[in-house]
Design a protein around this motif. Structure first.
Motif, mmCIF file in Angstrom:
data_model
loop_
_atom_site.group_PDB
_atom_site.id
_atom_site.type_symbol
_atom_site.label_atom_id
_atom_site.label_comp_id
_atom_site.label_asym_id
_atom_site.label_seq_id
_atom_site.Cartn_x
_atom_site.Cartn_y
_atom_site.Cartn_z
ATOM 1 N N ILE A 61 0.842 -1.208 0.000
ATOM 2 C CA ILE A 61 0.000 0.000 0.000
ATOM 3 C C ILE A 61 0.872 1.251 0.000
ATOM 4 C CG2 ILE A 61 -1.661 1.340 1.352
ATOM 5 C CD1 ILE A 61 -2.850 -1.329 2.293
ATOM 6 N N PHE A 62 1.921 1.233 0.819
ATOM 7 C CA PHE A 62 2.818 2.389 0.883
ATOM 8 C C PHE A 62 3.541 2.597 -0.452
ATOM 9 C CE2 PHE A 62 7.113 4.072 1.486
ATOM 10 C CZ PHE A 62 6.821 5.310 2.042
ATOM 11 N N CYS A 63 4.079 1.525 -1.019
ATOM 12 C CA CYS A 63 4.881 1.638 -2.246
ATOM 13 C C CYS A 63 4.048 2.033 -3.461
ATOM 14 C CB CYS A 63 5.605 0.317 -2.524
ATOM 15 S SG CYS A 63 6.897 -0.095 -1.333
ATOM 16 N N GLU A 64 2.829 1.503 -3.551
ATOM 17 C CA GLU A 64 2.021 1.715 -4.757
ATOM 18 C C GLU A 64 1.063 2.898 -4.659
ATOM 19 O OE1 GLU A 64 2.395 0.296 -7.542
ATOM 20 O OE2 GLU A 64 3.412 -1.611 -7.182
ATOM 21 N N ILE A 65 0.622 3.246 -3.453
ATOM 22 C CA ILE A 65 -0.418 4.273 -3.323
ATOM 23 C C ILE A 65 0.079 5.515 -2.581
ATOM 24 C CG2 ILE A 65 -2.711 4.770 -2.391
ATOM 25 C CD1 ILE A 65 -3.363 1.781 -2.708
ATOM 26 N N ILE A 66 0.663 5.322 -1.415
ATOM 27 C CA ILE A 66 1.035 6.466 -0.580
ATOM 28 C C ILE A 66 2.281 7.170 -1.105
ATOM 29 C CG2 ILE A 66 1.753 7.197 1.728
ATOM 30 C CD1 ILE A 66 0.096 4.920 2.871
ATOM 31 N N PHE A 67 3.340 6.425 -1.360
ATOM 32 C CA PHE A 67 4.613 7.044 -1.755
ATOM 33 C C PHE A 67 4.501 7.898 -3.023
ATOM 34 C CE2 PHE A 67 8.759 7.072 -3.848
ATOM 35 C CZ PHE A 67 9.565 7.571 -2.827
ATOM 36 N N PRO A 68 3.819 7.448 -4.093
ATOM 37 C CA PRO A 68 3.714 8.295 -5.296
ATOM 38 C C PRO A 68 3.049 9.639 -5.058
ATOM 39 C CG PRO A 68 3.091 6.034 -5.796
ATOM 40 C CD PRO A 68 3.215 6.128 -4.308
ATOM 41 N N LEU A 69 2.300 9.778 -3.964
ATOM 42 C CA LEU A 69 1.612 11.036 -3.673
ATOM 43 C C LEU A 69 2.457 11.984 -2.819
ATOM 44 C CD1 LEU A 69 -1.940 9.591 -2.819
ATOM 45 C CD2 LEU A 69 -1.136 10.508 -5.010
ATOM 46 N N THR A 70 3.603 11.522 -2.379
ATOM 47 C CA THR A 70 4.456 12.334 -1.513
ATOM 48 C C THR A 70 5.544 13.042 -2.323
ATOM 49 O OG1 THR A 70 6.043 10.553 -1.091
ATOM 50 C CG2 THR A 70 4.090 10.662 0.335
ATOM 51 N N PRO A 71 6.116 14.125 -1.788
ATOM 52 C CA PRO A 71 7.219 14.811 -2.478
ATOM 53 C C PRO A 71 8.504 13.979 -2.528
ATOM 54 C CG PRO A 71 6.842 15.778 -0.295
ATOM 55 C CD PRO A 71 5.715 14.838 -0.552
ATOM 56 N N TRP A 72 8.567 12.890 -1.734
ATOM 57 C CA TRP A 72 9.750 12.033 -1.738
ATOM 58 C C TRP A 72 9.958 11.350 -3.090
ATOM 59 C CZ3 TRP A 72 7.705 9.240 3.227
ATOM 60 C CH2 TRP A 72 7.786 10.120 4.307
ATOM 61 N N LYS A 73 8.862 11.146 -3.816
ATOM 62 C CA LYS A 73 8.952 10.414 -5.082
ATOM 63 C C LYS A 73 9.914 11.101 -6.056
ATOM 64 C CE LYS A 73 6.203 8.924 -9.062
ATOM 65 N NZ LYS A 73 6.851 7.615 -9.187
ATOM 66 N N ARG A 74 9.937 12.416 -6.008
ATOM 67 C CA ARG A 74 10.776 13.171 -6.941
ATOM 68 C C ARG A 74 12.252 13.082 -6.565
ATOM 69 N NH1 ARG A 74 9.596 19.466 -8.676
ATOM 70 N NH2 ARG A 74 11.143 19.584 -10.356
ATOM 71 N N HIS A 75 12.546 13.113 -5.285
ATOM 72 C CA HIS A 75 13.934 13.152 -4.837
ATOM 73 C C HIS A 75 14.504 11.769 -4.516
ATOM 74 C CE1 HIS A 75 13.665 17.506 -4.637
ATOM 75 N NE2 HIS A 75 12.547 17.393 -3.926
ATOM 76 N N PHE A 76 13.622 10.844 -4.129
ATOM 77 C CA PHE A 76 14.079 9.490 -3.759
ATOM 78 C C PHE A 76 13.234 8.432 -4.462
ATOM 79 C CE2 PHE A 76 14.570 12.344 -0.067
ATOM 80 C CZ PHE A 76 15.962 12.367 0.027
ATOM 81 N N PRO A 77 13.292 8.355 -5.798
ATOM 82 C CA PRO A 77 12.437 7.418 -6.536
ATOM 83 C C PRO A 77 12.762 5.953 -6.262
ATOM 84 C CG PRO A 77 14.097 8.376 -7.988
ATOM 85 C CD PRO A 77 14.186 9.119 -6.693
ATOM 86 N N PHE A 78 13.952 5.699 -5.697
ATOM 87 C CA PHE A 78 14.384 4.321 -5.464
ATOM 88 C C PHE A 78 13.815 3.712 -4.184
ATOM 89 C CE2 PHE A 78 17.479 7.147 -3.490
ATOM 90 C CZ PHE A 78 17.563 6.634 -2.207
ATOM 91 N N VAL A 79 13.171 4.510 -3.339
ATOM 92 C CA VAL A 79 12.748 4.037 -2.018
ATOM 93 C C VAL A 79 11.808 2.825 -2.068
ATOM 94 C CG1 VAL A 79 11.378 4.662 0.026
ATOM 95 C CG2 VAL A 79 13.204 6.168 -0.785
#
Length: 502
Positions: A448-466
């Motif tokens: 849920i975090f990897c597929e739904i929550i993380f893409p909506l956060t600003p982290w996706k732009r700076h840490f796409p590998f998370v």
């Protein structure tokens, strides 16, 4: 076939189209030199001949797919042919599963066919989630190759040793990754076929050694190798073929981290790097900019921990395989001991090998299926390994339309695996303890975090590998645990008097 047609195309789809074109248009002498595409031919000769045979059928569907320069060519006819060729060649896998089911111990007789070990095994193999998405969505021919492997296993279990040895020798010249399980085959054939008898205490009766049997095995290996490599030896191209089969310049990790020891090692190096930068222990200008998690195949130097060489991975793999081989020799348990050694060889190579593909986990999961329907202890290990191993394949299917497909397919397979094995061993202790159950349940919030929550956060732009990092590391913990638990089971297992006599 409908799912296959509308799903995205992986790089492997273009790989095999390119190999069709190479083998169809070029003479044998140029197969392992052609480099128009970056996806050069890097499988053994038997697979090249397999592509050559397919190409003569492909030309009737769309000749343009056989043009070497037509890179990334995907006409409807091409898609249909390549997808259907995978389905057709799975016939061998289906036959191999049938033969394996005939070898399953039938002591647990059940009135309901749905609860019979052979039926459960058939479903676990034929409906294997990992094999389904890797072959029929991502695109490869693993079903055909695993068919050869399972058929060779079935023949050894049926004591048809020469047939089993022949099939495995052929398999090695289709895909060389199966070299990792060769020690299990070699030791088992030597122990059970070349030596024809044991003493009463289970030790080897040295006088029972059969020179004829060794000669027959040697002839089989030499004949198959000559058919495969002979033409290239005559052409003086064997070094070129070997350089394509073992491309050490590709780096320690594949494009996606396989959930193994090196995933944990890389994560530790990354954590130490971040800690070192924040505490001013490291110079930012001297840190490599290449990323191990960027999805690229490349060489990479670790920042804090020692960088890993191919020789280091070879030594680690060899050491990790040795205990299972010793057990197979000194604690013979017939076909079950062979299967245990085969799974441990596959898992050990997955844990420590160089440039391991995440799909290689299937090399351990499929043969472990034969063990899991016979003992509750193996069933528990199977559930841990198959759940984490299959979950680690999720990054292979990364487009939005594939998200509900992969979740639904894995959910169906996982529910069936747990329910069928729980029903099969309902009179024995629980297959998983509370800690193992909690670990597996945590895969749900991770997804849920990897597929739904993380893409909506600003982290996706700076840490796409998370997301990839979290998936690999978390699954690596489960795979490592299953490997250690299986090893502990094999090393501490006592052999019955009956097994010693056998």
């Amino acid at each position: 076939l409908l799912i296959q047609t509308f799903c995205s195309y992986s790089t492997d789809f273009e790989v095999h189209r390119n190999w069709l074109a190479i083998t169809h248009n070029l003479p044998l002498s140029q197969w392992y030199y052609e480099a128009t595409s970056e996806w050069t031919l890097d499988y053994p000769p038997f697979f090249a001949w397999f592509e050559y045979a397919l190409s003569h059928i492909a030309k009737y569907f769309d000749p343009k797919m056989l043009v070497i320069e037509n890179l990334n060519y995907t006409s409807r006819a091409t898609i249909f042919f390549q997808r259907f060729s995978v389905i057709f060649t799975d016939i061998l896998f289906i036959y191999a599963v049938r033969e394996c089911c005939r070898c399953v111990n039938g002591k647990r007789a059940a009135k309901d066919i749905l609860e019979k070990p052979a039926f459960i095994l058939a479903v676990l193999l034929l409906w294997n989630f990992g094999l389904l998405i890797v072959d029929h969505i991502h695109f490869q021919y693993n079903g055909f190759l695993f068919g050869l492997m399972l058929l060779s296993v079935a023949r050894l279990c049926q004591k048809r040793y020469l047939e089993g040895a022949f099939l495995f020798a052929v398999l090695l010249h289709f895909k060389h990754i199966y070299m990792y399980v060769a020690p299990a085959y070699g030791i088992y054939l030597l122990r059970s076929y070349c030596f024809t008898a044991n003493n009463a205490d289970g030790s080897l009766k040295w006088r029972s050694f059969s020179f004829l049997h060794v000669t027959l095995l040697g002839l089989i290996v030499c004949l198959v190798s000559a058919l495969s490599l002979g033409p290239f030896i005559v052409l003086g191209q064997l070094p070129q073929v070997i350089s394509r089969l073992f491309p050490f310049k590709r780096g320690l990790c594949h494009a996606y981290w396989a959930p193994n020891f090196w995933a944990l090692y890389n994560a530790m190096d990354k954590a130490l790097t971040i800690f070192g930068l924040k505490c001013n222990f490291l110079d930012p200008t001297k840190i490599p900019k290449a990323s191990m998690t960027g999805g690229l195949v490349q060489e990479f130097q670790h920042t804090v921990l020692p960088s890993v060489t191919p020789l280091a991975t070879l030594i680690c793999t060899f050491i990790s395989i040795l205990p299972s081989v010793f057990c197979l020799w000194f604690k013979p348990q017939g076909p079950r001991g062979f299967l245990q050694c085969l799974v441990l060889c596959a898992l050990s190579s997955f844990m420590f090998g160089w440039h391991v593909h995440e799909k290689a986990i299937l090399l351990a999961i499929l043969p472990l299926s034969l063990l899991c329907v016979q003992r509750a202890k193996d069933a528990g290990i199977y559930l841990i390994l198959t759940t984490t191993g299959h979950f680690s394949l999720f990054p292979l299917l990364f487009t939005p339309p594939e998200l509900p497909i992969k979740i639904l397919l894995m959910l169906l397979f996982t529910v069936y695996s747990f329910s069928s094995l729980k029903s099969l061993f309902r009179r024995e202790r629980p297959l998983l303890n509370w800690l193992e159950t909690i670990y597996l349940v945590q895969l749900v919030p991770l997804e849920i975090f990897c597929e739904i929550i993380f893409p909506l956060t600003p982290w996706k732009r700076h840490f796409p590998f998370v997301p990839l990092l979290l998936t690999s590391v978390y699954c690596a913990l489960g795979v490592t645990y299953a490997w250690l638990k299986l090893y502990a089971s094999v090393l501490t297992e006592r052999i019955s008097v009956k097994q010693k006599a056998e």
